[in-house]
Motif scaffolding. Structure first.
Motif, PDB file in Angstrom:
ATOM      1  N   PRO A 144       1.507  -7.961 -12.122  1.00 42.25           N
ATOM      2  CA  PRO A 144       0.118  -7.482 -12.097  1.00 42.25           C
ATOM      3  C   PRO A 144      -0.844  -8.374 -12.871  1.00 42.25           C
ATOM      4  O   PRO A 144      -2.032  -8.461 -12.520  1.00 42.25           O
ATOM      5  CB  PRO A 144       0.219  -6.088 -12.715  1.00 42.25           C
TER       6      PRO A 144
ATOM      7  N   LEU B 200      -5.644  -6.457  -6.499  1.00 40.28           N
ATOM      8  CA  LEU B 200      -4.459  -5.792  -5.970  1.00 40.28           C
ATOM      9  C   LEU B 200      -4.075  -6.445  -4.645  1.00 40.28           C
ATOM     10  O   LEU B 200      -4.947  -6.702  -3.797  1.00 40.28           O
ATOM     11  CB  LEU B 200      -4.712  -4.301  -5.762  1.00 40.28           C
TER      12      LEU B 200
ATOM     13  N   ASN C 270     -10.713  -2.360  -5.074  1.00 39.43           N
ATOM     14  CA  ASN C 270     -10.731  -3.771  -5.490  1.00 39.43           C
ATOM     15  C   ASN C 270     -12.126  -4.264  -5.885  1.00 39.43           C
ATOM     16  O   ASN C 270     -12.463  -5.443  -5.688  1.00 39.43           O
ATOM     17  CB  ASN C 270     -10.142  -4.669  -4.398  1.00 39.43           C
TER      18      ASN C 270
ATOM     19  N   SER D 224      -7.779  -1.548  -9.801  1.00 36.66           N
ATOM     20  CA  SER D 224      -8.626  -1.728  -8.619  1.00 36.66           C
ATOM     21  C   SER D 224     -10.034  -1.207  -8.862  1.00 36.66           C
ATOM     22  O   SER D 224     -11.024  -1.932  -8.716  1.00 36.66           O
ATOM     23  CB  SER D 224      -8.008  -0.992  -7.428  1.00 36.66           C
TER      24      SER D 224
ATOM     25  N   GLN E 192      -2.254  -1.096  -9.867  1.00 33.68           N
ATOM     26  CA  GLN E 192      -0.987  -1.645  -9.373  1.00 33.68           C
ATOM     27  C   GLN E 192      -0.147  -1.959 -10.597  1.00 33.68           C
ATOM     28  O   GLN E 192      -0.546  -2.754 -11.456  1.00 33.68           O
ATOM     29  CB  GLN E 192      -1.209  -2.903  -8.536  1.00 33.68           C
TER      30      GLN E 192
ATOM     31  N   LEU F 151       1.970   1.753  -6.878  1.00 37.40           N
ATOM     32  CA  LEU F 151       0.536   1.971  -6.920  1.00 37.40           C
ATOM     33  C   LEU F 151       0.250   3.421  -7.259  1.00 37.40           C
ATOM     34  O   LEU F 151       1.062   4.300  -6.958  1.00 37.40           O
ATOM     35  CB  LEU F 151      -0.090   1.665  -5.553  1.00 37.40           C
TER      36      LEU F 151
END
Length: 432
Positions: free
Chosen positions: A65, A71, A116, A169, A181, A186
């Protein structure tokens, strides 16, 4: 002898005769939480080159990550639970139908149109739960049905440990939840349970060697000995040095919305440097901490389910497993067993499986093969229960060692649903 004494003697003799002649109740479920009888079947330690390669892979996956700029999935994939549960008959914590207005409010608060847009790195500051919707409230199917109701909260995706790397995100509309994430899944985390990290902090954490906690549910303190949280086995901490009897570790704390790293001490008896050598005493040390733990669907009540148990067994040895059982069944060398009879499956397992390095998979469940006794294969697994012929469950509800015919002597058991009947594959996670 008085008449009363004579009557008492006759009664005792009758009871003794009846007890001796009456049919005995069979011991129906043979389970154990003792790992010692199987440890002699542990193979030798891994070659150092293989151990090093596996650990490098583990760290790459664990820190993934923090290597991402955003993500690496789509809003459609991230929001799968909305489509999956919409229109289904769902129930709330009071065993009544879940109000549609409540479900719709969760979906609106999730604000997937903002997917995102934040794209910030973060870390888990104390153990928490990854949720499918931004709420702590549970989702159940009809609790009156066998195998439904507590602990099967379908909003629970996974427990997640302190120090786990994240990329965020976006936040929920109300700002209380972050869609993240993690290295393995998730989902939604409460904003209060995470802290945003700087690039310098990421560099520091990734550069330091790692310690794995090897004792279940230990207290963790900050540098002034203020309690922070309890850590479960396989929690990883950055290792910053040693002093007599203690490791020096960095523990995460939150100041404002950002991470503050505090130096603390961890007794050496509670942890070990990673990767732990995969030898007999270490295998026993790890397994004994996992056995006996209550079953926890998706990490409910901070307990483990089947795949969390196998994942946390391998983690201290620096061996990565995915989170769910179906994905774990693809790790390493997989051998298809589903077309074989029960006896043929066991024969191949006994011949090919490597104790403590092999997983046995059946739909919805995974087990760690620990070896054989008296011609039967045995597995260590955290299991909810045995299916019964009327569609019910005979509850085991914890991590145990059993053979693969568990429940065969249970009169009401569904014989077609025995573990051995349902096993589809085995996979040797670590080969020589």
């Amino acid at each position: 002898m008085s008449r009363s004494h004579f009557g008492l003697v006759l009664a005792l003799l009758w009871l003794a005769w009846f007890a001796g002649c009456a049919p005995k109740s069979p011991h129906l479920l043979e389970t154990s939480t003792q790992i010692a009888p199987f440890l002699k079947q542990v193979s030798g330690p891994l070659p150092k080159t293989q151990e090093k390669r596996l650990y490098a892979d583990f760290l790459a996956r664990y820190y993934r990550p923090w290597q991402l700029d955003e993500l690496d999935t789509t809003a459609e994939t991230a929001s799968w639970a909305v489509r999956h549960y919409a229109g289904k008959a769902l129930f709330a914590e009071n065993r009544r139908p879940l109000p549609k207005a409540r479900f719709d409010a969760w979906v609106e608060n999730a604000d997937y149109e903002a997917f995102n847009t934040l794209k910030r790195h973060a870390i888990v500051v104390h153990p928490t739960s990854l949720r499918l919707f931004p709420t702590r409230r549970p989702i159940f199917y009809d609790p009156s049905l066998p195998g439904e109701g507590y602990p099967f909260d379908y909003n629970q995706n996974s427990a997640i440990k302190a120090c786990t790397p994240l990329i965020v995100s976006h936040l929920s509309r109300d700002g209380g939840w972050a869609f993240v994430q993690s290295p393995f899944a998730l989902g939604w985390l409460p904003v209060r349970d995470i802290a945003f990290v700087s690039e310098k902090q990421i560099e520091t954490i990734m550069r330091l060697p790692k310690l794995a906690v090897l004792k279940e549910y230990i207290p963790v303190y900050d540098g002034r000995q203020n309690f922070l949280f309890y850590a479960k086995m396989a929690t990883l901490f950055p290792w910053a040095g040693e002093e007599e009897g203690f490791y020096k570790i960095l523990v995460p704390q939150k100041e404002g919305g950002s991470l503050s790293l505090s130096r603390s001490l961890l007794p050496k008896a509670w942890a070990s440097a990673m990767p732990l050598e995969m030898k007999r005493e270490n295998v026993g040390r790890v397994a004994s901490q996992l056995l006996g733990e209550p079953y926890g669907w998706g990490g409910m009540a901070e307990d483990r389910d089947c795949s969390a148990m196998t994942r946390d067994f391998f983690a201290p040895f620096g061996i990565w497993l995915p989170r769910n059982s179906k994905a774990q069944a693809k790790a390493g060398k997989a051998i298809d067993l589903q077309t074989l009879s029960a006896k043929e499956k066991e024969r191949i397992i006994l011949k090919e499986a490597v104790p403590f390095r092999t997983l046995l998979y059946l739909p919805g469940h995974i087990m760690l093969y620990v070896g054989k006794q008296e011609g039967r294969a045995y597995a260590m697994h955290n299991i909810w229960g045995i299916r019964t012929g009327n569609g019910g469950r005979y509850i085991v509800g914890k991590a145990v060692i059993t053979d693969l015919w568990l429940g065969e002597n249970l009169p009401e058991a569904d014989k077609a649903s025995l573990l051995i009947e349902r096993i589809r594959s085995m996979n040797i996670v670590v080969e020589f």
